[in-house]
Design a protein around this motif. Structure first.
Motif, PDB file in Angstrom:
ATOM      1  N   MET A 204      33.549 -31.451  54.794  1.00 61.84           N
ATOM      2  CA  MET A 204      32.322 -30.869  54.264  1.00 61.84           C
ATOM      3  C   MET A 204      31.088 -31.344  55.033  1.00 61.84           C
ATOM      4  N   LEU A 205      31.076 -32.611  55.446  1.00 60.42           N
ATOM      5  CA  LEU A 205      29.942 -33.132  56.219  1.00 60.42           C
ATOM      6  C   LEU A 205      29.869 -32.488  57.604  1.00 60.42           C
ATOM      7  N   ILE A 206      31.038 -32.313  58.219  1.00 66.27           N
ATOM      8  CA  ILE A 206      31.081 -31.645  59.523  1.00 66.27           C
ATOM      9  C   ILE A 206      30.588 -30.209  59.394  1.00 66.27           C
ATOM     10  N   LEU A 207      30.990 -29.532  58.303  1.00 63.85           N
ATOM     11  CA  LEU A 207      30.543 -28.163  58.056  1.00 63.85           C
ATOM     12  C   LEU A 207      29.026 -28.109  57.884  1.00 63.85           C
ATOM     13  N   ALA A 208      28.470 -29.038  57.071  1.00 59.23           N
ATOM     14  CA  ALA A 208      27.022 -29.077  56.846  1.00 59.23           C
ATOM     15  C   ALA A 208      26.275 -29.329  58.153  1.00 59.23           C
TER      16      ALA A 208
ATOM     17  N   ARG B 201      23.189 -33.679  52.051  1.00 59.29           N
ATOM     18  CA  ARG B 201      22.681 -34.703  51.118  1.00 59.29           C
ATOM     19  C   ARG B 201      23.513 -34.735  49.835  1.00 59.29           C
ATOM     20  N   GLN B 202      23.890 -33.539  49.333  1.00 57.30           N
ATOM     21  CA  GLN B 202      24.717 -33.482  48.119  1.00 57.30           C
ATOM     22  C   GLN B 202      26.083 -34.142  48.340  1.00 57.30           C
ATOM     23  N   ILE B 203      26.679 -33.846  49.508  1.00 56.59           N
ATOM     24  CA  ILE B 203      27.978 -34.452  49.820  1.00 56.59           C
ATOM     25  C   ILE B 203      27.832 -35.967  49.934  1.00 56.59           C
ATOM     26  N   HIS B 204      26.720 -36.416  50.529  1.00 55.90           N
ATOM     27  CA  HIS B 204      26.455 -37.856  50.635  1.00 55.90           C
ATOM     28  C   HIS B 204      26.429 -38.492  49.246  1.00 55.90           C
ATOM     29  N   GLY B 205      25.800 -37.795  48.309  1.00 57.64           N
ATOM     30  CA  GLY B 205      25.760 -38.303  46.927  1.00 57.64           C
ATOM     31  C   GLY B 205      27.151 -38.421  46.333  1.00 57.64           C
ATOM     32  N   HIS B 206      28.002 -37.426  46.581  1.00 59.43           N
ATOM     33  CA  HIS B 206      29.377 -37.471  46.072  1.00 59.43           C
ATOM     34  C   HIS B 206      30.180 -38.587  46.743  1.00 59.43           C
ATOM     35  N   VAL B 207      29.911 -38.800  48.046  1.00 60.53           N
ATOM     36  CA  VAL B 207      30.588 -39.877  48.766  1.00 60.53           C
ATOM     37  C   VAL B 207      30.332 -41.212  48.077  1.00 60.53           C
TER      38      VAL B 207
ATOM     39  N   LYS C 151      29.217 -41.585  44.937  1.00 64.47           N
ATOM     40  CA  LYS C 151      29.697 -41.523  43.552  1.00 64.47           C
ATOM     41  C   LYS C 151      31.188 -41.838  43.447  1.00 64.47           C
ATOM     42  N   PHE C 152      31.983 -41.316  44.363  1.00 65.87           N
ATOM     43  CA  PHE C 152      33.428 -41.500  44.295  1.00 65.87           C
ATOM     44  C   PHE C 152      33.929 -42.685  45.123  1.00 65.87           C
ATOM     45  N   GLY C 153      32.983 -43.472  45.660  1.00 67.12           N
ATOM     46  CA  GLY C 153      33.354 -44.726  46.302  1.00 67.12           C
ATOM     47  C   GLY C 153      33.922 -44.613  47.705  1.00 67.12           C
ATOM     48  N   PHE C 154      33.490 -43.594  48.455  1.00 65.48           N
ATOM     49  CA  PHE C 154      33.998 -43.423  49.817  1.00 65.48           C
ATOM     50  C   PHE C 154      32.986 -43.845  50.893  1.00 65.48           C
ATOM     51  N   GLN C 155      31.889 -44.521  50.478  1.00 60.08           N
ATOM     52  CA  GLN C 155      30.847 -44.866  51.442  1.00 60.08           C
ATOM     53  C   GLN C 155      31.280 -45.910  52.459  1.00 60.08           C
ATOM     54  N   SER C 156      32.360 -46.624  52.187  1.00 62.22           N
ATOM     55  CA  SER C 156      32.811 -47.657  53.125  1.00 62.22           C
ATOM     56  C   SER C 156      33.828 -47.130  54.138  1.00 62.22           C
ATOM     57  N   TYR C 157      34.211 -45.862  54.014  1.00 69.58           N
ATOM     58  CA  TYR C 157      35.195 -45.290  54.925  1.00 69.58           C
ATOM     59  C   TYR C 157      34.529 -44.910  56.252  1.00 69.58           C
ATOM     60  N   VAL C 158      35.040 -45.477  57.339  1.00 73.93           N
ATOM     61  CA  VAL C 158      34.501 -45.156  58.664  1.00 73.93           C
ATOM     62  C   VAL C 158      34.686 -43.680  58.980  1.00 73.93           C
TER      63      VAL C 158
ATOM     64  N   GLY D 270      31.841 -42.130  57.390  1.00 75.52           N
ATOM     65  CA  GLY D 270      30.555 -42.611  57.898  1.00 75.52           C
ATOM     66  C   GLY D 270      30.116 -41.914  59.175  1.00 75.52           C
ATOM     67  N   SER D 271      31.026 -41.694  60.111  1.00 77.00           N
ATOM     68  CA  SER D 271      30.672 -41.062  61.387  1.00 77.00           C
ATOM     69  C   SER D 271      30.114 -39.656  61.216  1.00 77.00           C
ATOM     70  N   PRO D 272      30.797 -38.750  60.477  1.00 75.03           N
ATOM     71  CA  PRO D 272      30.200 -37.420  60.276  1.00 75.03           C
ATOM     72  C   PRO D 272      28.914 -37.455  59.455  1.00 75.03           C
ATOM     73  N   LEU D 273      28.777 -38.479  58.585  1.00 80.22           N
ATOM     74  CA  LEU D 273      27.547 -38.621  57.809  1.00 80.22           C
ATOM     75  C   LEU D 273      26.367 -38.945  58.725  1.00 80.22           C
ATOM     76  N   VAL D 274      26.571 -39.910  59.625  1.00 79.85           N
ATOM     77  CA  VAL D 274      25.531 -40.267  60.604  1.00 79.85           C
ATOM     78  C   VAL D 274      25.234 -39.073  61.512  1.00 79.85           C
ATOM     79  N   ASP D 275      26.272 -38.366  61.916  1.00 79.83           N
ATOM     80  CA  ASP D 275      26.105 -37.208  62.797  1.00 79.83           C
ATOM     81  C   ASP D 275      25.311 -36.105  62.106  1.00 79.83           C
ATOM     82  N   MET D 276      25.600 -35.875  60.819  1.00 81.16           N
ATOM     83  CA  MET D 276      24.911 -34.826  60.067  1.00 81.16           C
ATOM     84  C   MET D 276      23.411 -35.100  59.994  1.00 81.16           C
TER      85      MET D 276
END
Length: 751
Positions: A152-156, A166-172, A174-181, A184-190
């Motif tokens: 979803m982040l790559i799509l955005a 930003r919405q996907i970041h919030g879900h990340v 919320k569901f505890g996936f913020q520590s997953y590399v 993290g990479s597609p989030l930084v790229d987005m």
């Protein structure tokens, strides 16, 4: 060749799966089908795992029909089987079939949902992807996967939907996936691609663990945004830097104009013994060419020869471009000829290189060779060859390329249209230039500047100023080249006050720092108008001394107005700046000759001989039936010389009867007047004009190009020729255009 032997029957499912993988990699459909037949014979009830591999293999080989048939015959299909066929339809872009299969599935797990979401994303259907993603969240009967958020982040990011990101970041979070590399990479790229570099940096800093991919992503983001120092600091903070990291930095420096830094970083990378690719070499070669670092460019070339990229088309094109920009055209030719494979970029690099180095005829020839090899030009190629025609003042060839642009549709590209506007302007067809400009659906600063420069070369100051003011009224920002055109037009028309006003506005209103060319225009503005003392005062106030062109401009006006004092002053500076430049000797000699000081003329000539200096020979050329005829003074090498000199003799008598008086001051030799008249009558442009009168049909203009500035006598004589022959004569000299018609020149006798 595929052979079925008894040993095949003892293979396990894993063996067959390995063979299927091999056939997929080699795109061997026939052997895949034969292996399928063998599987049917070897197994009464094949494992679901093996059948799923068959489904996937057929899908990868592009045979979705067979994939679906195998899928339909799987007894009691597992969720993996459903997911396999779902992924297959996704890769084929078959959205309706994908939806039908998905919603028919007896059970769905996270892999099923991810396959559907990825399928929509792969087809660019952002609405359906978001819809499926929301349905997945509402289902809640399974564990979420980091793949979902990454997709979803790559799509955005690819669709530029920062709000979705930003919405996907919030879900990340919320569901505890913020520590997953992996997330993290597609989030930084987005965030980086959306221009929100502060958010990208914060997301990066909040990651407890970072890998090299994440570092590379942020470094790239900091480079698009122009934060080179931050990217440099991040680069050197990295413990483990891979080839991609180094290449990203080198490319970033090169793209942002930090060419020396890119070259130095390449040197550091080579010491690290890291593997380099075509992008590494391409970026450093671009940097070498941009700063004319020929020595470093040769070292990079030597490095490339020792790698697998010596025959790479991308690298070869970059080498050609580098050598051309370093004015080492022979090396560029050598690289180009050795390239085993050439594409439009390679051909264009060589073509542009010829044009930039003054070999316009070779550039046009390369374009013809490119056509013979069946390589279709792009807009940049066509624009470049049109520019070469403009430099040659070759209107006929340029018009042919105009036709090609219309047929191919490349006329819609600004690169081509702007080049054509320039072409017609430089070839003296200013009406055609303006017409083409008016027909353009979109115009940029280059379009306006091309037309402004065209009118300026014709000395049409009022039209040039009106265009300049229209450009400003249309909200376009003039650049340095625009101001050179406007200032030169004011200079040639003697509009001193207007030119001075425009010069001041360039600095105060447009924030453009004047360069040597602008100051030369101002020197020309004052000195052409005979205000030589003001020109001298202006030079004293300049932040730097004039260049050779500036001093020569002042010296030329001193010759015209016979001002020996300022002329000697300008000549001294010109000789100091360029001791081997013959212009100062020639111009100062003209001043002395006009005053009859032949001893001084002889002294200057002796000085030239002692230094081994020779005046650049003047030559003029005219094109007839696709052949260029070149003439020099007293030239008798042309096969039609007898006719040409006979025509000149007839013209001379007609001109005398019309009131023509030879300008003896244009002869720098202390000889009898009769000899001076003979020398004047055989100047190169007069020979070219006579040729044109003989061979160019009546009703067509005679177009002549001269490598030097037209002398006073030739200018006056051509006015009379146009009057007595009733022919339109266009002469393009080193300074400007002269359109002679009915005894009048477009320059108003001010050049």
């Amino acid at each position: 060749m595929f052979y079925m032997t008894p040993s095949f029957y003892s293979f396990s499912s894993n063996h067959y799966c390995a063979l299927l993988k091999l056939y997929c990699e080699t795109r061997n459909r026939a052997n895949a089908k034969k292996l399928h037949c063998l599987i049917i014979k070897a197994f009464r009830n094949p494992e679901t795992f093996l059948l799923n591999n068959l489904v996937g293999s057929y899908a990868k080989l592009g045979n979705i029909t067979y994939a679906r048939k195998v899928f339909d015959h799987i007894p009691q299909p597992s969720i993996y089987s459903w997911n396999t066929i779902l992924s297959s339809y996704s890769k084929m872009g078959l959205v309706p079939e994908m939806e039908r299969v998905f919603y028919a599935m007896p059970t769905r797990d996270v892999v099923s949902w991810n396959s559907l979401i990825s399928g929509y994303a792969g087809c660019g259907s952002i609405v359906q992807s978001v819809k499926a993603y929301n349905l997945m969240l509402n289902d809640g009967s399974f564990n979420l996967s980091h793949i979902t958020f990454s997709t979803m982040l790559i799509l955005a990011s690819s669709q530029g939907c920062v709000q979705l990101g930003r919405q996907i970041h919030g879900h990340v979070v919320k569901f505890g996936f913020q520590s997953y590399v992996f997330v993290g990479s597609p989030l930084v790229d987005m965030y980086s691609k959306s221009g929100l570099i502060s958010c990208a940096t914060r997301a990066f800093d909040e990651m407890p663990e970072k890998n090299v991919v994440m570092y590379n992503t942020l470094i790239t983001g900091l480079m698009r945004c122009g934060k080179l120092e931050d990217s440099r600091r991040l680069f050197y903070d990295m413990k483990d830097r891979d080839s991609i990291t180094w290449t990203t930095m080198i490319a970033g420096f090169s793209q942002n104009g930090f060419y020396r830094e890119a070259i130095d970083l390449f040197g550091e990378m080579s010491l690290e013994k890291l593997e380099m690719d075509q992008y590494t070499f391409g970026s450093v070669l671009t940097s070498c060419g941009s700063v004319m670092a020929l020595q470093e460019g040769k070292q990079v070339h030597a490095y490339i020869i020792r790698t697998d990229y010596k025959d790479n088309i991308f690298v070869g094109s970059a080498l050609v471009d580098m050598y051309c920009k370093c004015k080492c055209i022979e090396s560029a030719e050598t690289v180009f000829k050795k390239m085993t494979c050439k594409n439009v970029v390679s051909w264009t690099a060589m073509l542009v290189g010829y044009g930039q180095n003054g070999f316009s005829e070779e550039a046009v020839r390369v374009f013809g060779d490119m056509q013979k090899y069946g390589v279709e030009p792009d807009d940049f190629t066509l624009g470049s060859v049109i520019s070469s025609c403009a430099n040659l003042a070759s209107l006929e060839e340029g018009a042919q390329f105009h036709g090609r642009a219309l047929v191919s549709g490349l006329i819609s590209f600004l690169t081509v249209s702007n080049a054509l506007v320039t072409l017609y302007g430089k070839c003296g067809s200013i009406e055609d230039s303006h017409r083409l400009f008016s027909e353009m659906s979109f115009r940029d600063e280059v379009s306006w500047t091309a037309l402004v420069s065209g009118y300026a070369q014709f000395g049409k100051a009022n039209e040039t100023i009106r265009l300049f003011e229209s450009m400003l009224a249309n909200g376009l920002k003039p650049d340095r080249v625009t101001f050179i055109g406007v200032l030169s037009a004011c200079s040639r028309a003697g509009l001193v006050e207007k030119g001075n006003q425009i010069f001041e506005s360039m600095i105060k209103e447009h924030g453009i720092v004047p360069m040597h060319d602008h100051y030369t225009c101002m020197i020309d503005l004052f000195s052409r108008a005979g205000r030589l003392e003001e020109a001298r005062d202006f030079i004293h106030k300049m932040p730097f001394n004039p260049d050779a062109i500036g001093w020569a401009t002042l010296l030329s006006s001193c010759r015209f107005y016979e001002n020996m004092e300022i002329g000697k002053w300008a000549a001294e500076f010109l000789l100091e700046l360029e001791p081997h430049n013959t212009a100062s000797y020639i111009l100062l000699s003209s001043i002395y000759a006009a005053k009859g000081k032949w001893e001084e003329v002889a002294r200057l000539r002796k000085g030239m001989r002692d230094k081994g200096l020779k005046k650049e020979p003047g030559c003029s050329w005219i094109k007839y039936k696709n052949k260029v005829h070149i003439f020099s003074a007293d030239d008798r090498s042309n096969p039609f010389s007898d006719e040409i000199y006979s025509e000149l003799e007839k013209l001379y008598h007609k001109m005398i009867q019309a009131g023509y008086v030879p300008d003896m001051n244009s002869v720098l030799h202390d000889v009898e007047d009769s000899e001076k008249i003979k020398m004047l009558n055989h100047h190169s442009e007069k020979l070219a004009i006579a040729f044109g009168l003989i061979f160019i049909p009546p009703g067509l203009p005679i177009r002549v190009v001269k490598n030097l500035r037209v002398c006073g006598d030739c200018h006056n004589a051509t006015k009379y020729i146009s009057k007595v022959t009733q022919r339109e004569i266009l002469v393009r000299d080193a300074a400007r255009f002269h359109l002679f018609k009915d005894g009048i020149c477009s320059c108003g006798d001010f050049w």
